[in-house]
Scaffold this motif. Structure first.
Motif, short mmCIF file in Angstrom:
data_model
loop_
_atom_site.label_atom_id
_atom_site.label_comp_id
_atom_site.label_asym_id
_atom_site.label_seq_id
_atom_site.Cartn_x
_atom_site.Cartn_y
_atom_site.Cartn_z
N ALA A 631 36.91 36.53 41.74
CA ALA A 631 36.28 37.33 42.78
C ALA A 631 36.57 38.82 42.57
N TRP A 632 37.82 39.16 42.30
CA TRP A 632 38.17 40.57 42.04
C TRP A 632 37.47 41.09 40.79
N ASN A 633 37.47 40.30 39.72
CA ASN A 633 36.81 40.75 38.49
C ASN A 633 35.32 41.01 38.73
N HIS A 634 34.67 40.11 39.47
CA HIS A 634 33.24 40.28 39.78
C HIS A 634 33.02 41.57 40.56
N CYS A 635 33.84 41.80 41.57
CA CYS A 635 33.64 42.97 42.43
C CYS A 635 34.01 44.27 41.71
N ILE A 636 34.99 44.22 40.81
CA ILE A 636 35.30 45.39 40.00
C ILE A 636 34.13 45.72 39.09
N ALA A 637 33.56 44.67 38.46
CA ALA A 637 32.43 44.87 37.56
C ALA A 637 31.21 45.42 38.29
N LYS A 638 31.03 45.03 39.53
CA LYS A 638 29.88 45.48 40.32
C LYS A 638 30.12 46.84 40.97
N GLY A 639 31.35 47.34 40.87
CA GLY A 639 31.67 48.62 41.47
C GLY A 639 31.96 48.56 42.95
N PHE A 640 32.17 47.34 43.46
CA PHE A 640 32.49 47.20 44.89
C PHE A 640 33.92 47.69 45.17
N VAL A 641 34.83 47.45 44.21
CA VAL A 641 36.22 47.86 44.34
C VAL A 641 36.69 48.38 42.98
N THR A 642 37.83 49.00 43.00
CA THR A 642 38.45 49.43 41.75
C THR A 642 39.72 48.62 41.53
N GLY A 643 40.14 48.51 40.30
CA GLY A 643 41.35 47.77 40.01
C GLY A 643 41.35 47.31 38.56
N THR A 644 42.36 46.55 38.22
CA THR A 644 42.52 46.04 36.86
C THR A 644 42.08 44.59 36.80
N THR A 645 41.20 44.29 35.87
CA THR A 645 40.76 42.89 35.74
C THR A 645 41.88 42.05 35.16
N LEU A 646 41.90 40.81 35.55
CA LEU A 646 42.89 39.86 35.08
C LEU A 646 42.20 38.72 34.35
N ASP A 647 42.98 37.95 33.59
CA ASP A 647 42.43 36.86 32.79
C ASP A 647 42.88 35.53 33.39
N PRO A 648 41.93 34.72 33.93
CA PRO A 648 42.33 33.46 34.56
C PRO A 648 42.88 32.44 33.56
N ALA A 649 42.75 32.72 32.27
CA ALA A 649 43.31 31.81 31.27
C ALA A 649 44.78 32.09 31.01
N LYS A 650 45.28 33.21 31.48
CA LYS A 650 46.67 33.60 31.24
C LYS A 650 47.55 33.22 32.44
N ASP A 651 48.64 32.53 32.15
CA ASP A 651 49.55 32.14 33.22
C ASP A 651 50.08 33.34 33.99
#
Length: 745
Positions: A631-651
């Motif tokens: 959800a955060w990654n999608h909203c960051i990509a769409k410019g809804f919010v700012t932040g650092t994307t995370l990788d759901p494959a990484k523990d």
């Protein structure tokens, strides 16, 4: 209770025709059913040489039987198994079939005679002890030929009479003689009328068409009329449950008085005669469609020009919809801004209708009714309907009687409870087929009926009288007016039981949410408590961690944040409040144990009886690390919010997100809004249904009820449980929206 002779009949089928009928072996339970009758029908077809077997005793079966065995008796029955089929069928119908020994003996002949007498056809065939093809057809079904529970002797006498009089006609078959009106009996009455009008076999079709209507116009009855036509008319009156009517071949003063009473009830010209309009109302649900109605309903905005056209047509009352569930079709279905003022200024009155989709029973359960009741109140108040108006809740499909019991009645109980929860600002009406209207009203859930009589083919209209509390009777669709005044409407007959509204409060336009007015908190707490208890959530539950008050206080303590999120994302506060409250309310001991397992997986601290788990739904909003990341990654990509994307494959990234939504309630609330944006965007990268989630239109304060439902459903996921929970959340949403709306004023 099992019947030993029916057991023997079932055993006969299983042992005589193993793997030969194209159906599984019968359960030998001694209970008559359509399954047994279908098996006997297939066995008969096999015995008379039909290779393609079916459950239906149709034209092929009947014509083959007529050709090969036009009369069946002790001298003509072709085989022992053929006789056993007859004997078995007699037992399944409640008659003596002998010993199922393959003998068409005196006991069988006597039972056939009783069967024909019960059918009313004993005088229509040469030998009452012989079995004829049409009687055989009537034997191999589940129709009773004796009065059953709820049936009347007078209706049975009509059924027997009509069978005896018309059984020789090519397209007429034996109808049940159980004392109850039915779809089949209504069609039989039309056949009878057509036969009496002189229509030939193959022309008479049981349809109330132009030929039938023209013929009836030449058969007006008055005091002194005698013969078959008064018999048919009095039969139609009895079938429509008119009191004090005798089945008679004489149109006397008593029948004339009863006719006048019916005409007055149905809002027909009161003449006391059996005229065309009265015939029509007795024979088909929509009656005489040339009638002028004083009411209408439609999906088109009432402008001044259209109002003038309606008044010229004699219309006084206009039905309009409180909501439109669609964003793509019927753009004027919902009442438009300023429309109610136009209606009132032009001397018309408006009755409100509430309908979402409601095209099958799945949409009608108690939680859906509670949610719709609350939504209807909110919408009616938003449009400006004053207290005391009656809202007609729509059941716009052919609901079978069991569906009324299982789904429609619980739905209207939900509507009734929601209206009570709201302080009973409005009265409740029901729109639907006759049976729906009758049963909902008899259950005490509605005070007036808006009858969908235009749908004459509905099983809920066939064989049912006009409801005693009918307010509007929908009979035909037509276009009135011309030019800018042209409008397509459904014409409704008005009884006067409901007269709509002609005075309205100012409408409340959609506006941005504001800070919650704390003065409404006690009422919000009480209403949400009542609603949650109605769907099985007591205020305190030993199976769940948080009480109702704790959940509501937690959510409302973040009102400033939720208001800001609403402004930022054009998202109703109620969407965020509903999802967060609902999830927190479900938090239980199992969730705590799984949380401990996740902590142990990532830190090695704690542990317990549950094996280490990488991720889980957690925190007050039950958000998993993966869902939060996506959800955060999608909203960051769409410019809804700012932040650092995370990788759901990484523990490490799963743990980062999981820990945040578990420990930081404000962060969890913020993430709820981002999940809703991700949901509306089609949940890219998430665990979607087989075809993937559709992309919804951008988040909007003006989302329709169906869009709100979709967002709430997608928060939980996909499948029956998510659908069920979303239905229940809709009521909660309406309560939050009610008090947010009051705070906006």
């Amino acid at each position: 209770m099992a019947d030993e002779m029916v057991v023997r009949a079932q055993r006969f089928i299983n042992t005589t025709y193993p793997n030969m009928l194209g159906i599984p072996p019968l359960e030998e339970n001694g209970r008559t059913s359509w399954t047994v009758m279908y098996a006997l029908t297939r066995a008969l077809q096999l015995e008379i040489g039909i290779s393609s077997l079916s459950d239906n005793f149709g034209p092929t079966t009947l014509n083959t039987l007529k050709s090969k065995y036009p009369v069946l008796n002790a001298g003509t029955v072709p085989s022992a198994n053929f006789a056993r089929i007859i004997q078995s069928a007699l037992y399944c119908k409640g008659y003596d079939g002998g010993e199922i020994d393959g003998k068409y003996n005196a006991r069988v002949a006597a039972s056939i005679g009783r069967l024909m007498s019960d059918m009313g056809v004993q005088g229509s065939f040469p030998d009452s002890g012989s079995l004829y093809p049409k009687v055989f057809k009537g034997l191999l079904n589940m129709d009773p030929y004796v009065v059953v529970s709820g049936g009347s002797a007078s209706i049975r006498s009509i059924q027997q009479w009509i069978n005896g009089r018309y059984i020789s006609r090519a397209d007429f078959y034996v109808v049940a003689c159980d004392g109850n009106h039915s779809r089949t009996m209504a069609a039989a009455m039309l056949y009878a009328v057509q036969y009496e009008l002189g229509m030939a076999d193959g022309v008479a079709n049981g349809v109330f068409g132009p030929g039938t209507q023209a013929g009836l116009k030449d058969h007006t009855l008055s005091i002194g009329s005698t013969g078959t036509w008064p018999q048919l008319f009095s039969a139609a009156m009895i079938l429509n449950q008119r009191p004090g009517v005798a089945f008679s071949g004489s149109f006397d003063s008593s029948l004339s008085s009863a006719t006048s009473a019916f005409q007055d009830f149905a809002k027909l010209p009161v003449t006391g005669r059996g005229d065309f309009s009265t015939w029509a109302s007795l024979l088909v649900s929509y009656g005489d469609q040339s009638r002028s109605g004083e009411a209408c309903d439609g999906v088109t905005t009432i402008t001044a020009a259209r109002a003038a056209a309606l008044k010229a047509q004699g219309i006084k009352y206009v039905g309009r919809y409180l909501l439109n569930p669609s964003t793509t079709s019927l753009p004027e279905k919902e009442i438009q801004p300023g429309e109610l003022k136009t209606i009132a200024d032009n001397g018309l009155r408006c009755f409100p209708i509430y309908q979402t989709y409601g095209r099958d029973a799945d949409g009608f359960k108690y939680p859906a009714g509670a949610a719709d009741g609350l939504a209807a109140v909110n919408a009616a108040q938003r449009h400006g309907f004053k207290n005391g108006a009656r809202i007609f809740f729509a059941v716009d499909f052919d609901a079978y009687d069991y569906e009324v019991t299982d789904s429609i009645l619980p739905y209207f109980k939900g509507v009734e409870d929601a209206m009570a929860l709201s302080g009973n600002p409005y009265r409740i009406g029901v729109y639907g087929p006759r049976n729906v209207c009758i049963r909902v009203s008899e259950a005490g859930h509605a005070t007036a009926s808006f009858v969908s009589d235009m749908s004459s083919g509905f099983s809920g209209n066939y064989g049912y009288p006009l409801p005693p509390n009918w307010a509007y009777d929908q009979i035909v669709t037509k276009t009135v007016g011309s030019g800018s005044g042209s409008i397509n409407i459904d014409i409704d007959i008005a009884s006067g039981r409901d007269t709509g509204e002609n005075s309205f409060n100012p409408s409340v336009l959609d506006s941005a949410d504001t800070a919650f007015d704390g003065a409404y908190y006690p009422a919000l707490r009480s209403d949400t408590s009542s609603y949650m208890r109605s769907i099985g959530f007591p205020d305190e539950d030993s199976n769940r961690i948080f009480t109702h008050s704790e959940c509501l206080e937690t959510i409302m303590s973040h009102d400033e944040l939720i208001t800001d999120l609403s402004h930022t994302f054009s998202m109703r506060k109620a969407l965020i409040q509903t999802s967060a409250y609902w999830e927190m309310r479900h938090y239980d001991a199992v969730d705590l144990a799984v949380d401990a397992a996740v902590v142990y997986y990532h830190t090695g601290v704690g542990g317990g009886v549950i094996s280490p788990v990488r991720d889980s739904s957690t925190g007050i909003a039950q958000i998993s690390g993966e869902v939060g990341i996506r959800a955060w990654n999608h909203c960051i990509a769409k410019g809804f919010v700012t932040g650092t994307t995370l990788d759901p494959a990484k523990d490490a990234d799963i743990w980062t997100m999981w820990h945040r939504v578990n420990q930081d309630n404000a962060y969890a609330v913020r993430t709820v809004s981002l999940i809703h944006l991700w949901d509306a965007g089609g949940k890219p990268g998430g665990k979607n249904p087989p075809a993937g989630e559709t992309v919804m239109r951008p988040m909007s304060l003006g989302y329709t009820q169906s869009e709100i439902f979709q967002v709430l459903r997608r928060y939980q996921g996909w499948g029956d449980e998510a659908e069920e929970h979303a239905t229940k959340r809709m009521g909660l949403y309406q309560l939050f929206e009610k008090y947010n709306g009051l705070s906006r004023m």
